[in-house]
Motif scaffolding. Sequence first.
Motif, PDB file in Angstrom:
ATOM      1  N   UNK A 226       6.033  -8.090   1.113  1.00 44.57           N
ATOM      2  CA  UNK A 226       5.425  -7.570   2.340  1.00 44.57           C
ATOM      3  C   UNK A 226       5.423  -8.675   3.381  1.00 44.57           C
ATOM      4  N   UNK A 227       5.235  -8.283   4.638  1.00 43.91           N
ATOM      5  CA  UNK A 227       5.281  -9.247   5.722  1.00 43.91           C
ATOM      6  C   UNK A 227       4.202 -10.299   5.623  1.00 43.91           C
ATOM      7  N   UNK A 231      -3.921 -15.199   1.490  1.00 43.35           N
ATOM      8  CA  UNK A 231      -3.654 -16.643   1.335  1.00 43.35           C
ATOM      9  C   UNK A 231      -3.903 -17.165  -0.074  1.00 43.35           C
ATOM     10  N   UNK A 232      -4.764 -16.509  -0.828  1.00 45.06           N
ATOM     11  CA  UNK A 232      -5.077 -16.968  -2.177  1.00 45.06           C
ATOM     12  C   UNK A 232      -4.037 -16.431  -3.171  1.00 45.06           C
ATOM     13  N   UNK A 233      -3.183 -17.279  -3.726  1.00 46.62           N
ATOM     14  CA  UNK A 233      -2.194 -16.804  -4.697  1.00 46.62           C
ATOM     15  C   UNK A 233      -2.863 -16.404  -6.012  1.00 46.62           C
ATOM     16  N   UNK A 264       0.105  -9.806  -2.544  1.00 46.28           N
ATOM     17  CA  UNK A 264      -0.346 -11.041  -3.192  1.00 46.28           C
ATOM     18  C   UNK A 264       0.858 -11.915  -3.546  1.00 46.28           C
ATOM     19  N   UNK A 265       0.667 -13.218  -3.429  1.00 48.55           N
ATOM     20  CA  UNK A 265       1.651 -14.169  -3.924  1.00 48.55           C
ATOM     21  C   UNK A 265       1.355 -14.407  -5.400  1.00 48.55           C
ATOM     22  N   UNK A 266       2.329 -14.133  -6.252  1.00 53.20           N
ATOM     23  CA  UNK A 266       2.093 -14.151  -7.699  1.00 53.20           C
ATOM     24  C   UNK A 266       2.909 -15.254  -8.350  1.00 53.20           C
ATOM     25  N   UNK A 267       2.238 -16.016  -9.202  1.00 55.63           N
ATOM     26  CA  UNK A 267       2.865 -17.010 -10.061  1.00 55.63           C
ATOM     27  C   UNK A 267       2.628 -16.610 -11.510  1.00 55.63           C
ATOM     28  N   UNK A 268       3.631 -16.805 -12.351  1.00 50.31           N
ATOM     29  CA  UNK A 268       3.533 -16.434 -13.767  1.00 50.31           C
ATOM     30  C   UNK A 268       3.961 -17.601 -14.649  1.00 50.31           C
ATOM     31  N   UNK A 554      -4.888 -11.164   5.230  1.00 50.15           N
ATOM     32  CA  UNK A 554      -3.465 -11.495   5.037  1.00 50.15           C
ATOM     33  C   UNK A 554      -2.906 -12.333   6.186  1.00 50.15           C
ATOM     34  N   UNK A 555      -1.960 -13.189   5.807  1.00 49.68           N
ATOM     35  CA  UNK A 555      -1.272 -14.048   6.767  1.00 49.68           C
ATOM     36  C   UNK A 555       0.170 -14.221   6.287  1.00 49.68           C
ATOM     37  N   UNK A 556       0.927 -15.052   6.968  1.00 46.13           N
ATOM     38  CA  UNK A 556       2.318 -15.275   6.579  1.00 46.13           C
ATOM     39  C   UNK A 556       2.381 -15.822   5.158  1.00 46.13           C
TER      40      UNK A 556
END
Length: 576
Positions: A226-227, A231-233, A264-268, A554-556
Amino acid sequence: MTNPEPDPLDSFAEAADRSAHALIAQAFFGLSPLTIAQSFTDWGLHLASSPGTQAKLAAKGARKTARLVRYAAERSTDPAAGPAIEPLPQDHRFDDPAWKQHPYDLISQAFLLQQQWWHVATTGMAGVSRHHEMVAEFATRQLLDMAAPTNFIASNPVLQQRIVETGGRCLLDGTAHWLEDVGRLVSGAPPAGVDAYQVGKDVAVTPGEVVFRNELIELIQYAPASGNVHPEPVLIVPAWIMKYYILDLSPENSLVRWLVGQGFTVFMISWRNPDAAFRDFDMEDYRKLGPQAALDAVTAITGAAKIHAAGYCLGGTLLAIAAASLARDGDERLASLTLFAAQTDFTEPGELGLFIDEAQLNLLDSMMWKKGYLDSSNMGGAFQLLRSNDLVWSHILSTYLMGEREPMNDLMAWNADGTRMPYAMHSQYLRQLFLNNDLADGRYCTDGHPISLSALRMPIFMVGTERDHVAPWRSVHKLHMLTGADIRFLLASGGHNAGIVSEPGHPHRHYSVATRAADAPAPTPDEWLAAADRQEGSWWPEWGRWLAAHSSAPAAPPPMGTPSLGAAPGEYVLQR
């Protein structure tokens, strides 16, 4: 007083004992025959010294026999007469109408009455230890399940009808399936049908990059969908007893893909599949090289001041340990904590506790000591025994007698893609957590100092599942008693795996949810259930809304980690 010189026979004795115990473990499929013998001895001696209980059981046996005789008499004059006993709700072995026909109705009713009698006989015996009672009841149930009339041609009318309809072809097909499965087992090949679900091609296909790697983990950062993003991953810590992609299965049921789509920014974390070279890696190594290293990497890549952390099963337990360690040391980077089917108090671990006592752990230690690890097949066998009706005998009946192989699906293919457990880590995990309950009791140490779950003060979202044989939801719920944090607890339909893979649109899904506010009294499981709000559908949106409520606007999206170490799913997940 000087320390005595070590006896040169000590190392020989240990090696000889461990080798013998490892052979016993292999012969008994990882189960301790001593535990079983002790359990039945405890039960049998107490029964022999309890004349009142003997009389009660004899009377119950006589009453059940009379019920069966009365049922037979009623059925001879009235085919619509009600049964003498109904199967348990989860027991579907006798659902087919053929079991209502004579004489198979008598066979099934006699079996169910006998099963009920043995349950009464092996439980509630005064003086028998709780663990021995559980083992005796479990072992008796396994024997009864093995001897169930559904497992034999002579006593199974459904199977007989299938043989007639196929002219015996089903038995030939079943034999062919058996030979194929034995060949695959001997050669080490995966089960039939798994090839249709290749990692990185059919499953684990959400776009992303490996942005960090050490000797134990790869860290995957998924591309934004998404655009703008919160900010919190979100950092996800799966269990290392499984491959991470249960949370990134097919595109339509991938939790990762869905979460990325929610902004959401997702790390696995993707765990390495360890071999004998990792035998000395312990729980501290897994904490430091796992969630601790991943948290540092996420912070460096995104620059985020706060991070949501989520852990599944064993990964959730390790994440709780890591979070308590961070809190003790004044590290406040965690915006929230989410635990999927993860236990922190092991006083009531459910039927998995059957396999945890000193004799059993001694056997497992010896088996791991010899190899340097515990193979996934040993763990898988224990989990199958917990649900032998569904996972063992029904499979044998349908595949090898009915000749009908169940179609493979993505979850089944993932389940066949097992991992290994290093000797030191698994031994420490079973003893400190399962056997001694050090984490809940405040004795568990990180960096040489104890941690306390009471230090967890960030908002917590917890998921339990209704039919979980690995992490029973009432055990998962116990975190309420260990911290005063704000906890939103959700009970989802399904089991340990299928209850978590519960995408929106999945039929026949429901959940119940309620919040215990920070520092409010801790409800018992029954009190929580009575107050919970029941909803139909997937629980994923409930978690998504909760995450959003504890996130900033949400932000960049943050930059992708550089340099890329390769496209997702990476290298470690492909290790056999």
